[in-house]
Write a protein that holds these residues in place. Sequence first.
Motif, PDB file in Angstrom:
ATOM      1  N   CYS A 486      39.520 -37.092  54.194  1.00 13.52           N
ATOM      2  CA  CYS A 486      39.156 -37.026  52.787  1.00 13.52           C
ATOM      3  C   CYS A 486      38.925 -35.557  52.442  1.00 13.52           C
ATOM      4  O   CYS A 486      38.843 -34.714  53.338  1.00 13.52           O
ATOM      5  CB  CYS A 486      37.913 -37.869  52.473  1.00 13.52           C
ATOM      6  SG  CYS A 486      36.452 -37.421  53.438  1.00 13.52           S
ATOM      7  N   VAL A 487      38.847 -35.255  51.150  1.00 11.21           N
ATOM      8  CA  VAL A 487      38.634 -33.876  50.712  1.00 11.21           C
ATOM      9  C   VAL A 487      37.369 -33.806  49.866  1.00 11.21           C
ATOM     10  O   VAL A 487      37.029 -34.741  49.140  1.00 11.21           O
ATOM     11  CB  VAL A 487      39.837 -33.336  49.911  1.00 11.21           C
ATOM     12  CG1 VAL A 487      41.033 -33.165  50.794  1.00 11.21           C
ATOM     13  CG2 VAL A 487      40.162 -34.233  48.730  1.00 11.21           C
ATOM     14  N   ALA A 488      36.677 -32.688  49.977  1.00  9.98           N
ATOM     15  CA  ALA A 488      35.462 -32.443  49.196  1.00  9.98           C
ATOM     16  C   ALA A 488      35.795 -31.488  48.057  1.00  9.98           C
ATOM     17  O   ALA A 488      36.405 -30.447  48.276  1.00  9.98           O
ATOM     18  CB  ALA A 488      34.359 -31.854  50.082  1.00  9.98           C
ATOM     19  N   VAL A 489      35.393 -31.865  46.859  1.00 10.81           N
ATOM     20  CA  VAL A 489      35.606 -31.045  45.668  1.00 10.81           C
ATOM     21  C   VAL A 489      34.241 -30.582  45.159  1.00 10.81           C
ATOM     22  O   VAL A 489      33.342 -31.395  44.932  1.00 10.81           O
ATOM     23  CB  VAL A 489      36.344 -31.833  44.573  1.00 10.81           C
ATOM     24  CG1 VAL A 489      36.423 -31.021  43.292  1.00 10.81           C
ATOM     25  CG2 VAL A 489      37.736 -32.213  45.047  1.00 10.81           C
ATOM     26  N   ASN A 490      34.082 -29.270  44.991  1.00 12.52           N
ATOM     27  CA  ASN A 490      32.839 -28.702  44.487  1.00 12.52           C
ATOM     28  C   ASN A 490      32.819 -28.777  42.962  1.00 12.52           C
ATOM     29  O   ASN A 490      33.751 -28.299  42.307  1.00 12.52           O
ATOM     30  CB  ASN A 490      32.702 -27.237  44.923  1.00 12.52           C
ATOM     31  CG  ASN A 490      32.485 -27.114  46.416  1.00 12.52           C
ATOM     32  OD1 ASN A 490      31.374 -27.180  46.907  1.00 12.52           O
ATOM     33  ND2 ASN A 490      33.579 -26.936  47.148  1.00 12.52           N
ATOM     34  N   LEU A 491      31.777 -29.355  42.409  1.00 14.24           N
ATOM     35  CA  LEU A 491      31.618 -29.396  40.959  1.00 14.24           C
ATOM     36  C   LEU A 491      30.848 -28.165  40.492  1.00 14.24           C
ATOM     37  O   LEU A 491      29.925 -27.697  41.162  1.00 14.24           O
ATOM     38  CB  LEU A 491      30.866 -30.660  40.521  1.00 14.24           C
ATOM     39  CG  LEU A 491      31.567 -32.003  40.774  1.00 14.24           C
ATOM     40  CD1 LEU A 491      30.756 -33.139  40.166  1.00 14.24           C
ATOM     41  CD2 LEU A 491      32.980 -32.002  40.224  1.00 14.24           C
ATOM     42  N   THR A 492      31.216 -27.655  39.332  1.00 12.75           N
ATOM     43  CA  THR A 492      30.501 -26.522  38.753  1.00 12.75           C
ATOM     44  C   THR A 492      29.180 -26.989  38.164  1.00 12.75           C
ATOM     45  O   THR A 492      28.987 -28.181  37.895  1.00 12.75           O
ATOM     46  CB  THR A 492      31.344 -25.859  37.665  1.00 12.75           C
ATOM     47  OG1 THR A 492      31.602 -26.822  36.625  1.00 12.75           O
ATOM     48  CG2 THR A 492      32.674 -25.370  38.225  1.00 12.75           C
ATOM     49  N   MET A 493      28.285 -26.045  37.942  1.00 12.86           N
ATOM     50  CA  MET A 493      27.004 -26.382  37.338  1.00 12.86           C
ATOM     51  C   MET A 493      27.204 -26.982  35.943  1.00 12.86           C
ATOM     52  O   MET A 493      26.495 -27.917  35.544  1.00 12.86           O
ATOM     53  CB  MET A 493      26.118 -25.136  37.255  1.00 12.86           C
ATOM     54  CG  MET A 493      24.740 -25.386  36.646  1.00 12.86           C
ATOM     55  SD  MET A 493      23.691 -26.432  37.674  1.00 12.86           S
ATOM     56  CE  MET A 493      23.320 -25.285  38.990  1.00 12.86           C
ATOM     57  N   THR A 494      28.170 -26.473  35.200  1.00 14.53           N
ATOM     58  CA  THR A 494      28.436 -26.991  33.865  1.00 14.53           C
ATOM     59  C   THR A 494      28.783 -28.473  33.907  1.00 14.53           C
ATOM     60  O   THR A 494      28.270 -29.276  33.123  1.00 14.53           O
ATOM     61  CB  THR A 494      29.593 -26.207  33.215  1.00 14.53           C
ATOM     62  OG1 THR A 494      29.285 -24.816  33.234  1.00 14.53           O
ATOM     63  CG2 THR A 494      29.805 -26.654  31.784  1.00 14.53           C
ATOM     64  N   SER A 495      29.634 -28.862  34.838  1.00 16.34           N
ATOM     65  CA  SER A 495      30.038 -30.264  34.952  1.00 16.34           C
ATOM     66  C   SER A 495      28.871 -31.149  35.393  1.00 16.34           C
ATOM     67  O   SER A 495      28.745 -32.286  34.938  1.00 16.34           O
ATOM     68  CB  SER A 495      31.198 -30.394  35.944  1.00 16.34           C
ATOM     69  OG  SER A 495      32.328 -29.698  35.499  1.00 16.34           O
ATOM     70  N   CYS A 496      28.040 -30.626  36.273  1.00 14.92           N
ATOM     71  CA  CYS A 496      26.906 -31.418  36.768  1.00 14.92           C
ATOM     72  C   CYS A 496      25.963 -31.824  35.642  1.00 14.92           C
ATOM     73  O   CYS A 496      25.342 -32.902  35.692  1.00 14.92           O
ATOM     74  CB  CYS A 496      26.131 -30.633  37.830  1.00 14.92           C
ATOM     75  SG  CYS A 496      27.021 -30.395  39.386  1.00 14.92           S
ATOM     76  N   LEU A 497      25.866 -31.002  34.614  1.00 13.45           N
ATOM     77  CA  LEU A 497      24.882 -31.241  33.551  1.00 13.45           C
ATOM     78  C   LEU A 497      25.514 -31.756  32.263  1.00 13.45           C
ATOM     79  O   LEU A 497      24.787 -32.056  31.314  1.00 13.45           O
ATOM     80  CB  LEU A 497      24.119 -29.938  33.249  1.00 13.45           C
ATOM     81  CG  LEU A 497      23.443 -29.266  34.449  1.00 13.45           C
ATOM     82  CD1 LEU A 497      22.721 -28.008  34.011  1.00 13.45           C
ATOM     83  CD2 LEU A 497      22.486 -30.220  35.139  1.00 13.45           C
ATOM     84  N   ASP A 498      26.828 -31.879  32.201  1.00 15.82           N
ATOM     85  CA  ASP A 498      27.513 -32.259  30.966  1.00 15.82           C
ATOM     86  C   ASP A 498      27.715 -33.778  30.905  1.00 15.82           C
ATOM     87  O   ASP A 498      28.368 -34.363  31.768  1.00 15.82           O
ATOM     88  CB  ASP A 498      28.870 -31.555  30.879  1.00 15.82           C
ATOM     89  CG  ASP A 498      29.508 -31.722  29.522  1.00 15.82           C
ATOM     90  OD1 ASP A 498      30.153 -32.758  29.294  1.00 15.82           O
ATOM     91  OD2 ASP A 498      29.336 -30.826  28.664  1.00 15.82           O
ATOM     92  N   GLU A 499      27.147 -34.428  29.879  1.00 17.91           N
ATOM     93  CA  GLU A 499      27.236 -35.883  29.757  1.00 17.91           C
ATOM     94  C   GLU A 499      28.660 -36.336  29.485  1.00 17.91           C
ATOM     95  O   GLU A 499      29.081 -37.392  29.961  1.00 17.91           O
ATOM     96  CB  GLU A 499      26.302 -36.373  28.644  1.00 17.91           C
ATOM     97  CG  GLU A 499      24.827 -36.145  28.937  1.00 17.91           C
ATOM     98  CD  GLU A 499      23.933 -36.670  27.828  1.00 17.91           C
ATOM     99  OE1 GLU A 499      24.478 -37.190  26.831  1.00 17.91           O
ATOM    100  OE2 GLU A 499      22.701 -36.552  27.954  1.00 17.91           O
ATOM    101  N   ASP A 500      29.416 -35.567  28.710  1.00 17.72           N
ATOM    102  CA  ASP A 500      30.809 -35.940  28.448  1.00 17.72           C
ATOM    103  C   ASP A 500      31.634 -35.924  29.732  1.00 17.72           C
ATOM    104  O   ASP A 500      32.501 -36.785  29.930  1.00 17.72           O
ATOM    105  CB  ASP A 500      31.427 -34.987  27.414  1.00 17.72           C
ATOM    106  CG  ASP A 500      30.817 -35.162  26.033  1.00 17.72           C
ATOM    107  OD1 ASP A 500      30.300 -36.266  25.760  1.00 17.72           O
ATOM    108  OD2 ASP A 500      30.845 -34.215  25.237  1.00 17.72           O
TER     109      ASP A 500
END
Length: 643
Positions: A486-500
């Motif tokens: 499997c592969v791990a994808v790092n999420l940005t801080m913006t995505s972590c906090l964005d409800e949309d």
Amino acid sequence: MTLYRQLGTTVFVIFTLVFCIAFYTVFLATKEQYLSAHSEHFSQLTEKLSRQISPLALASDWDRATTLLVEQQEQFSRVSVKNDQGEMVLSLAGAPSELIVPTWFSHYVAIAPLQITQSLPTQAQATYQVIFQANIQSQLAALWQQAKQLFGWLLLIYIVAVVLALVLIKRLLMPLMKVSDQAQAMRGANANKQLDLPQTQELQEVVKTLNEMHSTINQQFKQQAEVAETIRDKIYRDEVTGLGNRAYFMGQAKTWIAESGSGGVALISLDILEDVYLEQGEAARDHLAKASASTIQAAVMHNDQVVLARLSINEFAVILPGLEADQLLHVAEVIQDALSDLVVSPLEEASSISYIGLVLRQQEESITELLCRADNALQISRTQRLNPIHLIKCSERFNLGRAGWKHLVQDAIHQDLFAFKAQPVVMRETEQMLHGELFSYIDKDGQHFFASQFMAAIEHFKLGCLFDQYVLKKVPQQLALEAFPCVAVNLTMTSCLDEDFHLWLARFLRQHPELKTKLVVELPETACFAHQQEIMPLLDIIKQAGLSFGIDQFGRHFQSLTYLEQLCPAYVKVDYSYTNQVEEVTGDSEFLDAVCQAALKLGIVTVATRVESQAQLERLSRLHIDAYQGFISPPQKISRQEK
């Protein structure tokens, strides 16, 4: 296999065996009963026919005898009449059965031939022998009909019994299944919740024991977390201000340079602290130092990537990732204004209580070189009475500018210019691959731009959601990932906090259920402790889709480690600033060992990052490190395939 399936399979096997035995036993009894009744009936029939044929035999009227026998033709396979010389005077074949009997049934249900001989008197005192042979085919047909009826009734009873048994087993196992579901929830978001006591008496003791074990584990984790935090404070924290000390700053600086190195360093000197110490004593100096630290922290901590530390009694240092010259000067002015409001200087009005030296990072400078240049800038700022801030001008490593990086990223997304590599994360003991961490870079006109160069622009211009959506879409559509479990994808801080983005991710994962076994999500540690409530919906989406998640940069910030108990990630990647010290002769691995033990208490896999040599891996193996990644196992380029 679940307990319910095991019990269901056992019931099915037992009931099937009982069904087979019952059918065999009952059919044998039915067969014997039928053959006995048929033999008696056949004997009576032959006696009756013998009496009827006897006068016809005396009159030698064999035509009427034949007519009489034809009426009972289906009961015989053959009827023969012989005189006392053995000559055949009459022979009649039986009628074939209209019922079809399977060949296998005839083969396995053996019936002995039934033959009865009767004697008929004549005028000359001679006798005729009448030989009656029973019709075996009609007997088999009758038995076949009885076997089908018996099988049908037994099958109906069998189905009803199995279904009833499965329903009863499931009902009896409901308390155990409820305990199992609660135990699963205990490992996830409801890690602090105790199991409810079931009604079943036997399970109550089990649940009580589980609750006690869970409480003990949680207590051990909290104790280990406290030990780790105590060790961390002792080694890396300034006792007076609560900020990181020089050791902490140097470790974080090496991580910053290894990851990107874009931005600058600020040295802040509060010369007034020495005057306060001479005039008012150590307590007053410490009070002012603590207030100054809080002021600087409030001025710069709008950026989660900023590193602030106290290097000496009078000096503070700040790493400002991703900033350019004008931004560095702006931040320095904000800090200078805030510090000026703390103290009314007893000196003349134009003098300053603090001085700031700034430096932008050049190509390949080490942190030592940067600190030397910042110190030079600090000395120059002391000579500038009206402007106690000085920035050393130098050729910048990244000369595109903020707007240039923004346009480059947007163009790369719209024109599909991104390429990908994946670096294996390997379990230390088994050497099995845990997953591959996905790295992206821009390939434009033969020139490569790496994530360390453009990620600052992505966060600054809030392009994280667009970028993460682009990368996630590539995983099921175009990337050949067969070499990785499997592969791990790092999420940005913006995505972590964005409800949309959360809503988009939920739809995306529903559309691609195959990612359940192919995708792992990594979150930055800052999002996990500073924005825990905001990311809970994101974690719920990830868990509902069956994905696991990990935490990157674990241990980077001076925060309580107990947030792990609430989030329960699958793994944590220990910050490079700590694993790097294991390689150094004077490095202190006590805190790293304590942090890893805290994660171990919760069954969380600990991953060491940037492992570059076998020697470093051997040193890490003495600690509680479960897995590793780095140049010892270099990244592999991911090819594209249209799907």
